[in-house]
Design a protein around this motif. Structure first.
Motif, PDB file in Angstrom:
ATOM      1  N   SER A 118       1.842   5.893   5.403  1.00  0.00           N
ATOM      2  CA  SER A 118       2.369   5.459   4.108  1.00  0.00           C
ATOM      3  C   SER A 118       2.650   3.959   4.110  1.00  0.00           C
ATOM      4  O   SER A 118       2.461   3.271   3.117  1.00  0.00           O
ATOM      5  CB  SER A 118       3.631   6.237   3.752  1.00  0.00           C
ATOM      6  OG  SER A 118       4.713   5.769   4.514  1.00  0.00           O
ATOM      7  N   GLU A 119       3.078   3.446   5.284  1.00  0.00           N
ATOM      8  CA  GLU A 119       3.298   2.001   5.386  1.00  0.00           C
ATOM      9  C   GLU A 119       1.985   1.256   5.205  1.00  0.00           C
ATOM     10  O   GLU A 119       1.873   0.331   4.402  1.00  0.00           O
ATOM     11  CB  GLU A 119       3.882   1.634   6.766  1.00  0.00           C
ATOM     12  CG  GLU A 119       5.174   2.319   7.120  1.00  0.00           C
ATOM     13  CD  GLU A 119       6.339   1.758   6.335  1.00  0.00           C
ATOM     14  OE1 GLU A 119       6.227   0.614   5.874  1.00  0.00           O
ATOM     15  OE2 GLU A 119       7.336   2.469   6.167  1.00  0.00           O
ATOM     16  N   ALA A 120       0.970   1.707   5.987  1.00  0.00           N
ATOM     17  CA  ALA A 120      -0.328   1.047   5.898  1.00  0.00           C
ATOM     18  C   ALA A 120      -0.899   1.203   4.498  1.00  0.00           C
ATOM     19  O   ALA A 120      -1.478   0.273   3.946  1.00  0.00           O
ATOM     20  CB  ALA A 120      -1.286   1.623   6.935  1.00  0.00           C
ATOM     21  N   GLY A 121      -0.693   2.397   3.928  1.00  0.00           N
ATOM     22  CA  GLY A 121      -1.187   2.651   2.587  1.00  0.00           C
ATOM     23  C   GLY A 121      -0.619   1.663   1.586  1.00  0.00           C
ATOM     24  O   GLY A 121      -1.344   1.129   0.752  1.00  0.00           O
ATOM     25  N   LEU A 122       0.680   1.369   1.713  1.00  0.00           N
ATOM     26  CA  LEU A 122       1.330   0.421   0.824  1.00  0.00           C
ATOM     27  C   LEU A 122       0.671  -0.958   0.939  1.00  0.00           C
ATOM     28  O   LEU A 122       0.358  -1.607  -0.056  1.00  0.00           O
ATOM     29  CB  LEU A 122       2.811   0.322   1.198  1.00  0.00           C
ATOM     30  CG  LEU A 122       3.743  -0.174   0.113  1.00  0.00           C
ATOM     31  CD1 LEU A 122       3.819   0.847  -0.997  1.00  0.00           C
ATOM     32  CD2 LEU A 122       5.130  -0.403   0.668  1.00  0.00           C
ATOM     33  N   LEU A 123       0.440  -1.371   2.209  1.00  0.00           N
ATOM     34  CA  LEU A 123      -0.159  -2.689   2.440  1.00  0.00           C
ATOM     35  C   LEU A 123      -1.569  -2.748   1.886  1.00  0.00           C
ATOM     36  O   LEU A 123      -1.951  -3.721   1.235  1.00  0.00           O
ATOM     37  CB  LEU A 123      -0.191  -3.007   3.929  1.00  0.00           C
ATOM     38  CG  LEU A 123       1.155  -3.119   4.640  1.00  0.00           C
ATOM     39  CD1 LEU A 123       0.952  -3.527   6.073  1.00  0.00           C
ATOM     40  CD2 LEU A 123       2.048  -4.108   3.934  1.00  0.00           C
ATOM     41  N   VAL A 124      -2.357  -1.683   2.170  1.00  0.00           N
ATOM     42  CA  VAL A 124      -3.756  -1.686   1.753  1.00  0.00           C
ATOM     43  C   VAL A 124      -3.848  -1.583   0.236  1.00  0.00           C
ATOM     44  O   VAL A 124      -4.669  -2.242  -0.389  1.00  0.00           O
ATOM     45  CB  VAL A 124      -4.515  -0.541   2.451  1.00  0.00           C
ATOM     46  CG1 VAL A 124      -5.899  -0.373   1.859  1.00  0.00           C
ATOM     47  CG2 VAL A 124      -4.610  -0.819   3.939  1.00  0.00           C
ATOM     48  N   ASP A 125      -2.963  -0.755  -0.356  1.00  0.00           N
ATOM     49  CA  ASP A 125      -2.924  -0.631  -1.815  1.00  0.00           C
ATOM     50  C   ASP A 125      -2.740  -1.987  -2.484  1.00  0.00           C
ATOM     51  O   ASP A 125      -3.482  -2.343  -3.399  1.00  0.00           O
ATOM     52  CB  ASP A 125      -1.747   0.257  -2.223  1.00  0.00           C
ATOM     53  CG  ASP A 125      -2.225   1.657  -2.560  1.00  0.00           C
ATOM     54  OD1 ASP A 125      -3.289   2.035  -2.038  1.00  0.00           O
ATOM     55  OD2 ASP A 125      -1.550   2.338  -3.335  1.00  0.00           O
ATOM     56  N   ALA A 126      -1.731  -2.726  -1.996  1.00  0.00           N
ATOM     57  CA  ALA A 126      -1.466  -4.035  -2.582  1.00  0.00           C
ATOM     58  C   ALA A 126      -2.685  -4.942  -2.411  1.00  0.00           C
ATOM     59  O   ALA A 126      -3.024  -5.729  -3.289  1.00  0.00           O
ATOM     60  CB  ALA A 126      -0.232  -4.662  -1.946  1.00  0.00           C
ATOM     61  N   LEU A 127      -3.367  -4.784  -1.247  1.00  0.00           N
ATOM     62  CA  LEU A 127      -4.555  -5.589  -0.982  1.00  0.00           C
ATOM     63  C   LEU A 127      -5.673  -5.214  -1.955  1.00  0.00           C
ATOM     64  O   LEU A 127      -6.361  -6.078  -2.507  1.00  0.00           O
ATOM     65  CB  LEU A 127      -5.005  -5.352   0.462  1.00  0.00           C
ATOM     66  CG  LEU A 127      -5.601  -6.529   1.219  1.00  0.00           C
ATOM     67  CD1 LEU A 127      -4.658  -7.704   1.213  1.00  0.00           C
ATOM     68  CD2 LEU A 127      -5.909  -6.134   2.643  1.00  0.00           C
ATOM     69  N   LEU A 128      -5.845  -3.894  -2.166  1.00  0.00           N
ATOM     70  CA  LEU A 128      -6.914  -3.439  -3.048  1.00  0.00           C
ATOM     71  C   LEU A 128      -6.654  -3.870  -4.484  1.00  0.00           C
ATOM     72  O   LEU A 128      -7.554  -4.313  -5.177  1.00  0.00           O
ATOM     73  CB  LEU A 128      -7.040  -1.910  -2.984  1.00  0.00           C
ATOM     74  CG  LEU A 128      -7.704  -1.372  -1.725  1.00  0.00           C
ATOM     75  CD1 LEU A 128      -7.827   0.137  -1.801  1.00  0.00           C
ATOM     76  CD2 LEU A 128      -9.094  -1.989  -1.547  1.00  0.00           C
ATOM     77  N   ARG A 129      -5.390  -3.711  -4.933  1.00  0.00           N
ATOM     78  CA  ARG A 129      -5.093  -4.062  -6.301  1.00  0.00           C
ATOM     79  C   ARG A 129      -5.295  -5.555  -6.558  1.00  0.00           C
ATOM     80  O   ARG A 129      -5.550  -5.977  -7.673  1.00  0.00           O
ATOM     81  CB  ARG A 129      -3.680  -3.648  -6.667  1.00  0.00           C
ATOM     82  CG  ARG A 129      -3.719  -2.355  -7.502  1.00  0.00           C
ATOM     83  CD  ARG A 129      -2.353  -1.926  -7.866  1.00  0.00           C
ATOM     84  NE  ARG A 129      -1.557  -1.764  -6.680  1.00  0.00           N
ATOM     85  CZ  ARG A 129      -0.389  -2.332  -6.479  1.00  0.00           C
ATOM     86  NH1 ARG A 129       0.116  -3.133  -7.381  1.00  0.00           N
ATOM     87  NH2 ARG A 129       0.280  -2.111  -5.373  1.00  0.00           N
ATOM     88  N   SER A 130      -5.143  -6.390  -5.490  1.00  0.00           N
ATOM     89  CA  SER A 130      -5.331  -7.823  -5.694  1.00  0.00           C
ATOM     90  C   SER A 130      -6.743  -8.261  -5.309  1.00  0.00           C
ATOM     91  O   SER A 130      -7.002  -9.443  -5.173  1.00  0.00           O
ATOM     92  CB  SER A 130      -4.272  -8.609  -4.910  1.00  0.00           C
ATOM     93  OG  SER A 130      -4.080  -8.098  -3.637  1.00  0.00           O
ATOM     94  N   ARG A 131      -7.683  -7.311  -5.162  1.00  0.00           N
ATOM     95  CA  ARG A 131      -9.012  -7.683  -4.657  1.00  0.00           C
ATOM     96  C   ARG A 131      -9.795  -8.546  -5.643  1.00  0.00           C
ATOM     97  O   ARG A 131     -10.538  -9.415  -5.230  1.00  0.00           O
ATOM     98  CB  ARG A 131      -9.817  -6.449  -4.267  1.00  0.00           C
ATOM     99  CG  ARG A 131     -10.299  -5.606  -5.421  1.00  0.00           C
ATOM    100  CD  ARG A 131     -11.120  -4.423  -4.948  1.00  0.00           C
ATOM    101  NE  ARG A 131     -11.502  -3.608  -6.066  1.00  0.00           N
ATOM    102  CZ  ARG A 131     -10.699  -2.764  -6.711  1.00  0.00           C
ATOM    103  NH1 ARG A 131      -9.457  -2.622  -6.324  1.00  0.00           N
ATOM    104  NH2 ARG A 131     -11.135  -2.069  -7.736  1.00  0.00           N
TER     105      ARG A 131
END
Lengths: 283, 283, 283, 283
Positions: free
Chosen positions: A142-155
């Motif tokens: 869930s931690e990694a998911g949060l980081l990756v999510d933010a990364l994806l949304r700002s892609r």
């Protein structure tokens, strides 16, 4: 993507038990399997790394060679059993982690045929990616998911940013190639572009450095541009992450007092106590 | 600024169709034109870059020379047709992208006259900016707009910041010029200022480095200053970006005192206490 | 601090007019004076900088020498008139900008006595600080104030941060001095501390670099520490700045519906329209 | 952890007074003791640092040697008195600061036995950590607490981040080892990993730098990855810090359904609609 998606080949017996060991991560036994797998992966990567150190290689080469083959055989057996345990082996074999599992032992066999190919060393190191199979599903997901999510949304923002960056790199690269020229190390535009990347990102190896006053002036400008826009990806990412951490609201309006924006788990209006309507308009 | 502002020279026929192809980006055909244009631009920039690599140039120079002329002729035809397609050619020719379009092919013709002028190479690379014509109008424009908006809104803060930075650079440059002197590479105050920029921005090429203990102490102070204030542009930009992403006020006007911009949950005007009208115009 | 605090020596006449020109920045005439002052300051700093470039000095030394004396005489006259225009000259002369004004021309006179003192060059460059007198009072003061405010409010956090940083620098400096030793460039603990600052702040000149495997391992650890905690000052500053940009609320409670936290300019409760009580509890 | 936890060995007399001097930090006398202790610690660390500078050592070695022994004796006496002042000396001696206190003077005695051991120098510098005993308890503790809290809360995210970083470092290290090879300085995978850390973190010493075009291309990719993800720790930390500074919920419990934590402006429970009790317990 999730490995649990592979269905077990059998509902019970050893085949099902191995399936659960290899693809699930819940019970203590399954976690023990994961732990030993991570230990084996890290140890096998350590063997590859140590084998590249001249001092270690000259003294311990035989031991490292044996260890490499032990890990290779282990990974081969594990791969074969994974293939056997899942219902549709081909689907597993062509999945991302299926290929990574294959690459974990294939290079060692290939090295018998293609003697001296250094590139196999890199492929061997890729087995490190197998660790993420375990990490992905357990505690830190869930931690990694949060980081990756933010990364994806700002892609998209990052794509715009990288395009601008590359344009600046090409233009300043061409400029410096013309100004400084091959005699000061800027032997071609690609070399000058490499230098521009190294400079803008504030790495600054110093293997190539401007010498003419004009070149140094332009370098200062390039550095100030880089220094100013390094704020951009940080800003993008921080703003995205901060908005993920902020509690979302339901976009519903109270029928009594028409107060909008209630918490996700609210049933009653927090101002007048009236029941909130059911239909939740999407966030 | 927006290219759509150029009116078409004709309402129908091939002239209008080319106008739409070249300046609009909506229908599949118009997007195909954009795609091929981007491909041609990137390929022509690649030709310029490859031509600067000694190994490539010695072997493929003729092919690259031909390719350069093919692209030049293509861009010339495209430019001529754009001039012909718009209603007021002069207005197009003097616009930002009109000049960029001209610069895309002019240097190649000039190189016939001014043999050996390296600076034309840089001008040729500027044709890369033509890519932004397409990028600007299509998919990524709102993303880029958000980034540029935040940048523009923080421009006064950034000006204050750059002024402070330049003052620090000049003072520390003069200080290091006096302390280290020409024998350690700080040959003049401009050189020392270049070094101060390189150091403060944490690039650190190492082509010039302090050697005396006092010089190293002052360098450490300069680095700590740079390290502390690198937070400033990031902070400025992040805060601006975060405030763009934050929910806006309701854009409703009080019927009594006509005060605009009330909070999202306001029922009464905060100045005169009158009930606010219902219809909330979206931000 | 503010220069307006100096009272004029006379209420009218040329003395009062010069006082307004020199210390106020409101009318067009006063702004013109500021503009010309900034031009003179920047030009005189440019003279100092150019005089340090060997190529320029050998050819234009006489011209630069004359220009330096022209600016010195101008600044001397300006200083004398400022002293004459204010009511209490001593208070002006001992203020921050009074000393900066004095330092703007004193070194040139001193250079007649102390021939060859390089340090006077640095003092001369300090006249650049005079520019901030103008900048401070005019357009950009609120922007700069915001930046400085956020910096001041985070000064205790930054002190804690710098203390931690210095401790890490001293400990890693001593460690690297012992591990790498003088033969690899780490000639003393201060030198190694300088190296640690250069490395942690990601400047990395490369004039000193670890060579032993253990030294490189410790360097990697130091870099990862530096890389992780560079987030800290940025985080501190961004959070402070974001909270300055957020609109403040009045901490007042409506007597009717007891809604707390109204906007600063609110007279009526935004929910029930009742007049808000007068006494505004501090933010 | 807190030193106040050590109970005094006696309730009054000199033993209690020394206990209060050494472990408390409230009255002016106790603060004076702290101040002198910090001065002694900083001075003794300065002695160690100065003794490593060749120029200083050759001239002042005797004075520094005497000073080192004076501080050692002082710290020994202080340590003995601390042991004597607390109720349970063993618990103090095995606490973190008890060991640091011991390490402050032990190396000097050991240096009589183990002549020439450089590593004792590092241990001597560790006495610097004693300063944090004082800093921790006094003025700056809440500021530091805020910073450390945000760091601790983001530790899982940072673990995920460091894991990803290390994977990238190992894979790019292996890649560059194969591409550039020992003849360009990449003598082993660990060396190449050291280079990858130095490059990704934008330090860029330049002691090892890619020379082949392919190596430079991969370096550019690595730098862009590093440049993009440097935003991640900053983003994590800033978001955490910002959320610490954001207003908390009202800590009130619904009398009907005992749901806790309601929004600041809530009158009714968001789950059951019952009126919330008036008294708002502070956050």
């Amino acid at each position: 993507m999730f490995e649990r998606d592979f269905l077990p080949g059998s509902d019970r017996g050893f085949r099902n038990r191995f399936y659960r060991l290899a693809f699930h991560h819940d019970s203590p036994g399954e976690r023990n399997f994961d732990l030993w797998l991570i230990v084996a992966i890290l140890a096998s990567v350590a063997v590859v790394i140590l084998d590249s150190v001249p001092g270690v290689k000259s003294r311990w080469h035989e031991a490292l060679y044996v260890a490499e083959w032990v890990f290779t055989v282990l990974f081969t057996i594990e791969y074969a059993m994974r293939l056997w345990a899942v219902r549709r082996p081909l689907r597993y074999a062509t999945s991302f982690f299926g290929i990574i599992d294959l690459l974990a032992f294939l290079p060692t066999y290939l090295s018998l045929l293609l003697i001296g190919s250094n590139y196999l060393t890199v492929v061997r190191v890729l087995r490190l990616l197998r660790v993420f199979r375990v990490l992905k599903l357990v505690e830190y997901s869930s931690e990694a998911g949060l980081l990756v999510d933010a990364l994806l949304r700002s892609r998209r923002k990052i794509f715009v940013f990288i395009s601008t960056l590359m344009t600046i790199v090409i233009i300043f690269g061409a400029l410096m190639y013309v100004i400084e020229g091959p005699e000061h190390g800027f032997t071609s535009i690609p070399t000058a572009m490499y230098w521009a990347v190294v400079t803008m990102a504030t790495v600054g190896f110093g293997d190539i450095a401007p010498i003419t006053p004009l070149g140094r002036l332009i370098t200062s400008v390039l550095i100030l541009i880089g220094y100013s826009i390094i704020a951009v990806p940080t800003g993008i990412y921080t703003a995205e992450l901060a908005s993920s951490l902020r509690p979302r609201r339901r976009n519903v309006r109270c029928t009594e007092c028409s107060l909008a924006e209630h918490e996700v788990d609210a049933w009653h209006c927090r101002r007048c106590g009236r029941c909130l309507p059911d239909e939740a308009a999407g966030s």
